[in-house]
Design a protein around this motif. Structure first.
Motif: not given
Length: 149
Positions: A35-45
């Protein structure tokens, strides 16, 4: 005294609990590493989109070129429209002139001779018109003076 590393210590203003936006979601909303990786990827996007928007707004030269191209397209469309309108007006004028020419053909020859003479010598025609206008005006004034309307 409070220990900042102690998880039971209440949050202070300006600490992690005071964060807002994506950082607050990441820090407090992750339920595991995936979940943390997904949130990081979304924030980067989201950050990438924001950077692209800002870069587009600061690209004055590119925006000016796009605006100039838009104005050229509009001018070209307007030119086509004006040419079309002018051609249509020209056809209308030609058609009406043709109709007027046909109507003149039906005028008796003596009348055409008088019109040609009037065009060659306009002063006598103007004097005759002024005299006729004066006669009509005198008749109207006389009728009004005598009580007729």
């Amino acid at each position: 005294m409070t220990d900042p590393t102690d998880p039971t210590t209440p949050a202070t203003p300006g600490g992690d609990a005071a964060r807002t936006g994506p950082a607050a979601r990441t820090a407090g909303g992750a339920k595991g590493p995936d979940e943390l990786r997904r949130q990081i990827e979304q924030t980067r996007h989201e950050l990438g989109d924001t950077v692209e928007e800002l870069a587009g707004k600061t690209d004055v030269k590119g925006r000016a070129k796009a605006r100039a191209a838009d104005l050229r397209d509009r001018a070209g469309a307007m030119t086509v429209q004006l040419r079309s309108s002018a051609a249509q007006a020209g056809h209308t004028v030609q058609e009406r002139a043709s109709r007027a020419g046909h109507a003149v053909e039906h005028v008796p020859e003596p009348v055409r001779d008088l019109v040609r003479a009037g065009r060659r010598h306009p002063a006598p025609v103007l004097l005759a018109g002024a005299a006729a206008g004066a006669v009509v005006a005198a008749g109207v004034l006389r009728r009004r003076h005598n009580g007729h309307r």
